[in-house]
Design a protein around this motif. Sequence first.
Motif, PDB file in Angstrom:
ATOM      1  N   GLY A 125       0.903  -1.235  -0.093  1.00 18.45           N
ATOM      2  CA  GLY A 125      -0.071   0.010  -0.106  1.00 18.45           C
ATOM      3  C   GLY A 125       0.815   1.145  -0.045  1.00 18.45           C
ATOM      4  O   GLY A 125       0.549   2.246  -0.653  1.00 18.45           O
ATOM      5  N   ALA A 126       1.904   1.265   0.698  1.00 26.13           N
ATOM      6  CA  ALA A 126       2.745   2.443   0.849  1.00 26.13           C
ATOM      7  C   ALA A 126       3.384   2.656  -0.610  1.00 26.13           C
ATOM      8  O   ALA A 126       3.546   3.735  -1.020  1.00 26.13           O
ATOM      9  CB  ALA A 126       3.954   2.082   1.784  1.00 26.13           C
ATOM     10  N   ILE A 127       3.914   1.525  -1.238  1.00 29.33           N
ATOM     11  CA  ILE A 127       4.644   1.562  -2.640  1.00 29.33           C
ATOM     12  C   ILE A 127       3.775   2.331  -3.347  1.00 29.33           C
ATOM     13  O   ILE A 127       3.807   3.378  -4.193  1.00 29.33           O
ATOM     14  CB  ILE A 127       5.225   0.583  -2.911  1.00 29.33           C
ATOM     15  N   ALA A 128       2.254   1.931  -3.498  1.00 29.25           N
ATOM     16  CA  ALA A 128       1.375   2.136  -4.265  1.00 29.25           C
ATOM     17  C   ALA A 128       0.844   3.716  -4.110  1.00 29.25           C
ATOM     18  O   ALA A 128       0.717   4.495  -5.040  1.00 29.25           O
ATOM     19  CB  ALA A 128      -0.097   1.445  -4.324  1.00 29.25           C
ATOM     20  N   PHE A 129       0.808   3.963  -2.769  1.00 35.08           N
ATOM     21  CA  PHE A 129       0.423   5.291  -2.344  1.00 35.08           C
ATOM     22  C   PHE A 129       1.824   6.313  -2.773  1.00 35.08           C
ATOM     23  O   PHE A 129       1.399   7.358  -3.365  1.00 35.08           O
ATOM     24  CB  PHE A 129       0.119   5.526  -1.062  1.00 35.08           C
ATOM     25  N   GLY A 130       2.756   5.784  -2.774  1.00 43.09           N
ATOM     26  CA  GLY A 130       4.056   6.892  -3.147  1.00 43.09           C
ATOM     27  C   GLY A 130       3.868   7.055  -4.447  1.00 43.09           C
ATOM     28  O   GLY A 130       4.274   8.377  -4.875  1.00 43.09           O
ATOM     29  N   PHE A 131       3.696   6.030  -5.224  1.00 48.62           N
ATOM     30  CA  PHE A 131       3.499   6.468  -6.823  1.00 48.62           C
ATOM     31  C   PHE A 131       2.414   7.258  -7.015  1.00 48.62           C
ATOM     32  O   PHE A 131       2.485   8.089  -7.675  1.00 48.62           O
ATOM     33  CB  PHE A 131       3.141   4.875  -7.616  1.00 48.62           C
ATOM     34  N   LEU A 132       1.299   7.163  -6.303  1.00 47.53           N
ATOM     35  CA  LEU A 132       0.120   8.282  -6.449  1.00 47.53           C
ATOM     36  C   LEU A 132       0.590   9.625  -6.139  1.00 47.53           C
ATOM     37  O   LEU A 132       0.367  10.541  -6.732  1.00 47.53           O
ATOM     38  CB  LEU A 132      -0.809   7.855  -5.317  1.00 47.53           C
ATOM     39  N   LEU A 133       1.450   9.715  -4.971  1.00 49.39           N
ATOM     40  CA  LEU A 133       2.151  11.156  -4.554  1.00 49.39           C
ATOM     41  C   LEU A 133       2.706  11.707  -5.749  1.00 49.39           C
ATOM     42  O   LEU A 133       2.791  12.830  -5.920  1.00 49.39           O
ATOM     43  CB  LEU A 133       2.764  10.999  -3.356  1.00 49.39           C
ATOM     44  N   SER A 134       3.858  10.662  -6.433  1.00 49.86           N
ATOM     45  CA  SER A 134       4.849  11.015  -7.354  1.00 49.86           C
ATOM     46  C   SER A 134       3.976  11.659  -8.491  1.00 49.86           C
ATOM     47  O   SER A 134       4.308  12.424  -9.141  1.00 49.86           O
ATOM     48  CB  SER A 134       5.684   9.827  -7.694  1.00 49.86           C
ATOM     49  N   GLU A 135       2.981  10.972  -8.793  1.00 51.28           N
ATOM     50  CA  GLU A 135       2.054  11.421 -10.031  1.00 51.28           C
ATOM     51  C   GLU A 135       1.569  12.586  -9.815  1.00 51.28           C
ATOM     52  O   GLU A 135       1.315  13.235 -10.740  1.00 51.28           O
ATOM     53  CB  GLU A 135       0.959  10.248 -10.166  1.00 51.28           C
TER      54      GLU A 135
END
Lengths: 151, 251
Positions: A125-135
């Motif tokens: 979840g943290a990795i997915a959310f990290g990608f979201l933030l980078s987007e």
Amino acid sequence: MSVLEFLIEVVGTYVATIAFGVLINIPRRALNVGGWIGVLGYVLYRFTVLWGGGYVIGNLLGAVAIGVASLQAAKIKRMPMILFNIPAIVPLVPGGQAYQMIKNFALGQNATAFVFLLQVVMISGAIAFGFLLSELVNRIQRRFWRHHKRL
Amino acid sequence: MSSQKKRDQLILHTALTAGRIMIENGSEIERVEDTMTRIAHNAGAKTSQLFVMITGILMAINGEVGAQIEPVKRRTFDLEKIAVVNDLSRQFADHKIDLRQFADQLDHLDSKSRYFPFWLQLLAAAMVSGPLEVVFRHNLPDFWITCVVGMLGWWVYYVLNKYIQIRFLSEFTSAAAIGVMAVVCVHLGLGNSVDDIIIGSVMPLVPGVPITNSVRDILAGNLVSGPARGVEALVSAAAIGFGIAMVLQFL
């Protein structure tokens, strides 16, 4: 963590990221940059954990760094972004925890297994959310440079 | 057939082939939509309507031909082809190649695959396994044996994938093989820790492409294709997990 250990981890991450790139057939001229982005993400994760930030925040920061750096690499090299961020997340994948989860489930120790399951879910979840933030960062940047839109 | 009709036909063919190649080789949906729209636009179609899914593409342009469907039947990971389609599309946008050349090159690209040589893939599998085992577990003595087991695991995966072509089964079998090899190696005294060897050796099989694309697709609002890829990643992970679990059961 001694300096030697740190160096071994950096070299290991770099080599492993490039090697994973070879396995999914990434063009040769994208490999080196991908390797360094992998190192960047991993080092951020590692230092966050060392300084007591916890592994969830560590993975989150690592994923954000990978996402943002991949977009810059994609802009400079004029290549698709996924060439850089797919190999780079491999060192962040919770392989150890996933294995412990499987092992404990297989051996019938469900209580321990659930602890690891929770860790796997949190890290993913943290990795997915990290990608979201980078987007988010990427879209703001794209608004500023409309004429470089094509990535 | 009028020349306009032929031209429209060629535009549709080019855009659909480009889209199919990109999805087949692991691109995210947003990029496919973007590239196809650009191709149609640069080729002179005034508007284009697209429906891109992970299993098929539907495209229409306002010309003299109707909408056409292109099914996507197989899915592999060959990111070089995505980069090549991307390059071709850029060249087409810059008028370095014309539509006919673009279409020819795409058809050509489809039939040939420029993978790295097999020995290099084996070496790469070894170089994913060993270093990551050290990075994750700090177990230097098991570095070499992890490299060897990871390499053999990838070899099993590669050969099975070639002959049975169901990726989940190849992953399951290869994970089981890795488990058996790790146990045997530790029994023979070649390694110290079964856990560490398995954790390292399984890393080349990690479904990195579906995981990343799933997140990106969901973020871009492709609520059908994103979760579909997530399921793909989950099934892969489960196949690997079951392979390992099966071996550990019989320990």
